[in-house]
Each structure stands twice: as C-alpha cells, then as structure tokens.
Scaffold this motif. Structure first.
Motif, PDB file in Angstrom:
ATOM      1  N   GLY A 166       0.817  -1.198   0.000  1.00  0.00           N
ATOM      2  CA  GLY A 166       0.000   0.000   0.000  1.00  0.00           C
ATOM      3  C   GLY A 166       0.852   1.249   0.000  1.00  0.00           C
ATOM      4  O   GLY A 166       2.005   1.241   0.475  1.00  0.00           O
ATOM      5  N   LEU A 167       0.318   2.334  -0.518  1.00  0.00           N
ATOM      6  CA  LEU A 167       1.061   3.584  -0.597  1.00  0.00           C
ATOM      7  C   LEU A 167       1.365   4.135   0.787  1.00  0.00           C
ATOM      8  O   LEU A 167       2.445   4.698   1.015  1.00  0.00           O
ATOM      9  N   ASP A 168       0.441   3.984   1.734  1.00  0.00           N
ATOM     10  CA  ASP A 168       0.698   4.465   3.098  1.00  0.00           C
ATOM     11  C   ASP A 168       1.920   3.779   3.702  1.00  0.00           C
ATOM     12  O   ASP A 168       2.750   4.430   4.346  1.00  0.00           O
ATOM     13  N   VAL A 248       5.137  -3.066  -3.702  1.00  0.00           N
ATOM     14  CA  VAL A 248       4.975  -2.840  -2.265  1.00  0.00           C
ATOM     15  C   VAL A 248       4.464  -1.438  -1.958  1.00  0.00           C
ATOM     16  O   VAL A 248       4.208  -1.114  -0.805  1.00  0.00           O
ATOM     17  N   GLY A 249       4.299  -0.619  -2.994  1.00  0.00           N
ATOM     18  CA  GLY A 249       3.763   0.720  -2.813  1.00  0.00           C
ATOM     19  C   GLY A 249       2.302   0.777  -3.209  1.00  0.00           C
ATOM     20  O   GLY A 249       1.504  -0.073  -2.817  1.00  0.00           O
ATOM     21  N   ALA A 250       1.945   1.798  -3.983  1.00  0.00           N
ATOM     22  CA  ALA A 250       0.571   1.920  -4.472  1.00  0.00           C
ATOM     23  C   ALA A 250       0.207   0.695  -5.300  1.00  0.00           C
ATOM     24  O   ALA A 250       1.024   0.180  -6.064  1.00  0.00           O
ATOM     25  N   GLN A 251      -1.001   0.232  -5.143  1.00  0.00           N
ATOM     26  CA  GLN A 251      -1.434  -0.994  -5.809  1.00  0.00           C
ATOM     27  C   GLN A 251      -2.355  -0.677  -6.992  1.00  0.00           C
ATOM     28  O   GLN A 251      -3.101   0.293  -6.982  1.00  0.00           O
ATOM     29  N   VAL A 252      -2.275  -1.536  -7.991  1.00  0.00           N
ATOM     30  CA  VAL A 252      -3.184  -1.448  -9.135  1.00  0.00           C
ATOM     31  C   VAL A 252      -4.623  -1.609  -8.618  1.00  0.00           C
ATOM     32  O   VAL A 252      -4.865  -2.469  -7.756  1.00  0.00           O
ATOM     33  N   PRO A 253      -5.578  -0.806  -9.070  1.00  0.00           N
ATOM     34  CA  PRO A 253      -5.549   0.135 -10.197  1.00  0.00           C
ATOM     35  C   PRO A 253      -5.285   1.583  -9.804  1.00  0.00           C
ATOM     36  O   PRO A 253      -5.772   2.504 -10.481  1.00  0.00           O
ATOM     37  N   MET A 260       1.076   2.681 -12.406  1.00  0.00           N
ATOM     38  CA  MET A 260       0.609   2.663 -13.795  1.00  0.00           C
ATOM     39  C   MET A 260       1.623   1.979 -14.705  1.00  0.00           C
ATOM     40  O   MET A 260       1.254   1.193 -15.590  1.00  0.00           O
ATOM     41  N   ILE A 261       2.900   2.277 -14.498  1.00  0.00           N
ATOM     42  CA  ILE A 261       3.939   1.643 -15.308  1.00  0.00           C
ATOM     43  C   ILE A 261       3.981   0.145 -15.046  1.00  0.00           C
ATOM     44  O   ILE A 261       4.113  -0.668 -15.973  1.00  0.00           O
TER      45      ILE A 261
END
Length: 310
Positions: A166-168, A248-253, A260-261
C-alpha cells in the motif's frame, strides 16, 4: 550579524558535510553533473515553470481530467493516442491522460509527506546531536551512519514489505529511512552557528535553550534545508514510484505513476503509450525539481556565484 553568521554557517555546511553522505546531500549524480555544465538562465526559468506547472496539476489535475481515471471500458482497451484519448488507453480501457493528471496529486502528495516527515525527524535528531553533548552526539550519529550505509530504497523496500502493501506503508517506510541525511546536515549547521557571537550574546541575556534554538540557530539553517528538500523531491518521487512498480507501494488500479507503469509493463509491445506517458511525467518532474533545487543552491551559496563569475 545574525544573518552574516547564518550565511557563513550555511557555506561551511555545504563544504564540510561528512564525506559518507556527500552524494545524498548534494542531490545525486545527475544534479552534480548539471552543476558542472554551463548554466542557462532560460533553462532555469523553464525548469521553474515546469515544476510550478506540475504542482498546479497536482492540485487541479483531477478537475482537468477528461475522463474518469478509474472507469473500465474493455471495448476501448489499448487504443493508441487519438483525438478522443490523447495519451491512449490502458489494457482496461482507462484513459491514460486522465490517470496521469490524477496521478500527479497521488505521487507528489506522497513525496511531500515523506520529505516533511523526514525533515522534521532529521531536524530534531540533528539538533539534539549538536547540542546534547559528546555521548548523545556519538550515539545518534552512529545510528545515522547505519541508515546511510545502505541505499534508502533497499531499507524502504524491506520495511514497506513488513508493513504490508500500500502507498501508506511505502510513505511510512521511506520517511523512516530518509531522515538520516537531514540529521547529518542539520547537525553540521547547528554546530557551526552554536558558538557564534550573536548566539553567545543571546545566551548571556538569559534566553532559554529552546528559545535560543528555535529563534536564533535553526532559522539560519532554513535556506540550506529548503534547497536540500527541493533537490530531494526527485529522488523521493523516484523511490516511491519504484516501490509501487515492484508491488509494495501503491497498488493497481491506483493512478500513481509507478503503479501505472507496473500495470502496463506486460503490454509494452502493443501498448507502449501506457508506459511511456507515466514515465515521461516522472522524468520531467524529476529533472525540473532537480534543476530548481540547483538554482536555489546557487542563489543561496555565494561561493558558487563567485566561482561562476570568475
């Protein structure tokens, strides 16, 4: 006198930063190469304009997006750039332009949070180390040395994986690994100005240590700090995007640029635009903020301006 001593401390901080963190405090290899290149006022103005534009897009980008960045339309999947979709669509038919505009807020906000948190922690640790005595200084600086001995992305990767995807988690992990560079920088600055004449005068009239630090010592470090934070925008943004890319950061979508990459990497041959445009957004933003940070450093360091004049 306060301003003069502060300026001297700033100049010495740039020149006397510990060798082990020189690359971290100078903004990285690309920024150092840019400083050796001939300076162009036009290029600097363009960089400032681009950085300001990216900040504006981060604020109002979602309002400018022509489509819903999360609306799935499988019938429009992987359409090339056109009048309807200027940046094309991804494998789920989502508009890339809308997602890039929306992702500017996600990516830059995460970057700003990391830098603010790391700056606050580093300023506190560096100030305590400089003013807390030899034992405190040694203990805190050895902790900083441990943090600086490994690449921030490696430490952040392990910590983010432990905290959960997650981004957090990525923001917390990166803030927890990014502060040692600021602690080293602040310690150097505080040590240079703590024995200045104006500080001694303030101490003699009975000012408390807290008031002395916050009113007379730390303000003289602000110029150097905001230059370094501007230089760090690019590095932190790249690490956040990298963490999202490896999962391990922001997750799709999520419309975060790194995510996005990562989502489009498997369709590179028949949907290159889904990778290229988020990548360009990262590259342009990183270069712009690096150049702005370099410009601020030149403006605030007379030794560089004198060298440039000669």
């Amino acid at each position: 006198m306060s301003g003069q001593n502060g300026q001297n401390g700033q100049n010495m901080a740039y020149s006397e930063a510990p060798a082990g963190v020189a690359a971290r405090l100078s903004g990285g290899r690309w920024t150092r190469a840019a400083r050796r290149a001939p300076r162009s006022p036009v290029l600097e103005r363009v960089a400032i304009a681009v950085a300001a534009l990216m900040v504006v897009i981060a604020v109002v980008g979602p309002l400018l997006a022509p489509h819903d960045p999360y609306a799935v339309d499988l019938g429009s999947a992987l359409r090339a750039p056109s009048a309807e979709h200027w940046f094309g669509t991804d494998a789920n038919g989502r508009d890339i332009l809308s997602r890039v505009l929306y992702g500017a807020r996600v990516t830059l906000l995460a970057t700003v949070v990391v830098i603010i948190a790391a700056t606050l922690i580093g300023t506190l640790v560096g100030t305590v180390a400089a003013l807390g005595g030899r034992v405190v200084d040694e203990v805190l600086m050895r902790i900083c040395d441990i943090g600086l001995s490994l690449p921030a992305i490696i430490l952040a990767l392990g910590l983010a994986a432990a905290l959960g995807q997650g981004l957090d988690s990525a923001v917390i992990a990166l803030a927890a690994t990014w502060w040692p560079g600021y602690a080293r920088l602040v310690r150097t600055l505080v040590r240079e100005v703590r024995d200045a004449e104006y500080v001694d005068a303030a101490r003699m009239i009975g000012l408390t240590r807290a008031r002395l630090v916050f009113r007379h010592i730390l303000p003289n470090a602000l110029d150097t700090l905001y230059v370094q934070t501007t230089l760090d925008v690019a590095a932190v943004m790249l690490v956040i995007s990298g963490l999202s890319f490896v999962g391990v950061g922001a997750q799709v979508p999520s419309a975060e640029w790194g995510a996005m990459i990562a989502a489009a990497a498997n369709n590179l041959t028949n949907g290159w635009w889904a990778v290229v445009f988020p990548g360009l957004a990262i590259m342009i933003t990183a270069i712009a903020f690096n150049l702005v940070g370099d410009w601020l450093r030149v403006r605030n360091d007379p030794t560089i301006r004198e060298g440039k004049a000669r």
